[in-house]
Write a protein that holds these residues in place. Structure first.
Motif, PDB file in Angstrom:
ATOM      1  N   PRO A 101       4.318 -33.903  -7.715  1.00  0.00           N
ATOM      2  CA  PRO A 101       3.845 -35.296  -7.733  1.00  0.00           C
ATOM      3  C   PRO A 101       3.165 -35.653  -6.419  1.00  0.00           C
ATOM      4  N   GLY A 102       2.054 -36.352  -6.533  1.00  0.00           N
ATOM      5  CA  GLY A 102       1.326 -36.753  -5.341  1.00  0.00           C
ATOM      6  C   GLY A 102       0.283 -35.753  -4.883  1.00  0.00           C
ATOM      7  N   SER A 103       0.244 -34.598  -5.503  1.00  0.00           N
ATOM      8  CA  SER A 103      -0.725 -33.589  -5.101  1.00  0.00           C
ATOM      9  C   SER A 103      -2.129 -34.010  -5.514  1.00  0.00           C
ATOM     10  N   PRO A 104      -3.106 -33.839  -4.628  1.00  0.00           N
ATOM     11  CA  PRO A 104      -4.489 -34.159  -5.009  1.00  0.00           C
ATOM     12  C   PRO A 104      -5.116 -33.060  -5.857  1.00  0.00           C
ATOM     13  N   LEU A 105      -4.425 -31.924  -5.968  1.00  0.00           N
ATOM     14  CA  LEU A 105      -4.979 -30.775  -6.669  1.00  0.00           C
ATOM     15  C   LEU A 105      -4.755 -30.869  -8.177  1.00  0.00           C
ATOM     16  N   THR A 106      -5.746 -30.430  -8.941  1.00  0.00           N
ATOM     17  CA  THR A 106      -5.522 -30.216 -10.363  1.00  0.00           C
ATOM     18  C   THR A 106      -4.699 -28.930 -10.515  1.00  0.00           C
ATOM     19  N   GLU A 107      -4.175 -28.687 -11.701  1.00  0.00           N
ATOM     20  CA  GLU A 107      -3.374 -27.486 -11.909  1.00  0.00           C
ATOM     21  C   GLU A 107      -4.200 -26.222 -11.679  1.00  0.00           C
ATOM     22  N   ARG A 108      -5.443 -26.209 -12.136  1.00  0.00           N
ATOM     23  CA  ARG A 108      -6.296 -25.042 -11.941  1.00  0.00           C
ATOM     24  C   ARG A 108      -6.619 -24.826 -10.458  1.00  0.00           C
ATOM     25  N   GLU A 109      -6.874 -25.912  -9.740  1.00  0.00           N
ATOM     26  CA  GLU A 109      -7.135 -25.778  -8.303  1.00  0.00           C
ATOM     27  C   GLU A 109      -5.910 -25.204  -7.594  1.00  0.00           C
ATOM     28  N   ARG A 110      -4.735 -25.673  -7.972  1.00  0.00           N
ATOM     29  CA  ARG A 110      -3.495 -25.174  -7.372  1.00  0.00           C
ATOM     30  C   ARG A 110      -3.309 -23.689  -7.669  1.00  0.00           C
ATOM     31  N   GLU A 111      -3.542 -23.296  -8.939  1.00  0.00           N
ATOM     32  CA  GLU A 111      -3.386 -21.890  -9.317  1.00  0.00           C
ATOM     33  C   GLU A 111      -4.333 -21.001  -8.522  1.00  0.00           C
TER      34      GLU A 111
END
Length: 244
Positions: A179-189
């Motif tokens: 929660p609070g992450s500016p990243l989308t799931e794909r960006e995080r991966e």
């Protein structure tokens, strides 16, 4: 401690560490260790062929193998070839393939795959464990290497690990970003895989994306962190707890 006691202790350690896995990266590290402990060099977690992902590279969920291995296979076969297709359709039990031809019932498409990639990497065998997930259908965890034929005890143990790891991989892959992450799931991966040294080409194979799309996600992540490059973006993501 005798050999049986050491093996039981190792198995308990693997199960405990598996429960503690929180990310795909955790699963990757544990699978790498198990792969080496059983005398193999590479592992794959691969979905069965579908209309959306008919070829091998698009069906790969996670692997430790170099991208060149998959490219070698696909250069020799049709674009829609998945070497596990026949195995997942016809074989429900763990299956060992040996390049010396000792197992005559090996499906032709898997034999073609093996003959294409083994000679370039000094490999001579594979151990395939069919697995299943209700949301994703048939899949397989398989190991490639150069070792003696696998015995019944190791077959049972490695098969159990494969099923448990596949189930855990699906669980952690379904978790939302912090929660609070500016990243989308794909960006995080993409940042997670970059943090363990994967190139854009390799990340594209793992996540079933184009290299251009991976670079787009990494550039977005760098921009959101006001980073000058992907390495700095990884450092920011780790420090802030958005990737782990």
């Amino acid at each position: 401690m005798n050999a049986q006691g050491k093996q039981n202790k190792f198995a308990l350690s693997i199960v405990q560490r598996l429960h503690a896995c929180k990310t795909q990266l955790d699963i990757l590290r544990l699978l790498r260790e198990i792969t080496a402990d059983f005398g193999y060099q590479h592992f794959f977690v691969v979905n069965g062929p579908t209309t959306a992902a008919p070829c091998f590279s698009e069906a790969i969920v996670i692997t430790s193998a170099p991208s060149e291995m998959v490219q070698t296979h696909e250069a020799r076969t049709s674009a829609a070839s998945n070497p596990l297709a026949s195995i997942l359709q016809k074989i429900g039990a763990p299956f060992e393939f040996r390049l010396d031809g000792s197992n005559v019932d090996t499906p032709a498409d898997f034999r073609l795959f093996a003959e294409g990639v083994f000679s370039n990497d000094d490999l001579d065998c594979a151990f395939i464990v069919p697995v299943y997930h209700p949301d994703h259908g048939p899949a397989a965890v398989f190991f490639l290497g150069k070792r003696l034929p696998i015995g019944m005890e190791d077959t049972a143990i490695l098969s159990l690990y494969a099923h448990l790891l596949h189930q855990k991989l699906r669980q952690v892959s379904a978790k939302p970003a912090k929660p609070g992450s500016p990243l989308t799931e794909r960006e995080r991966e993409c940042l997670v895989w970059t943090s363990v040294g994967k190139t854009s080409v390799e990340i594209a194979k793992i996540l079933n994306l184009s290299e251009h799309t991976v670079n787009h996600y990494l550039n977005n992540a760098a921009r959101k962190f006001d980073a000058v490059n992907r390495t700095q973006a990884v450092a920011h993501g780790l420090r802030l707890g958005y990737i782990d």
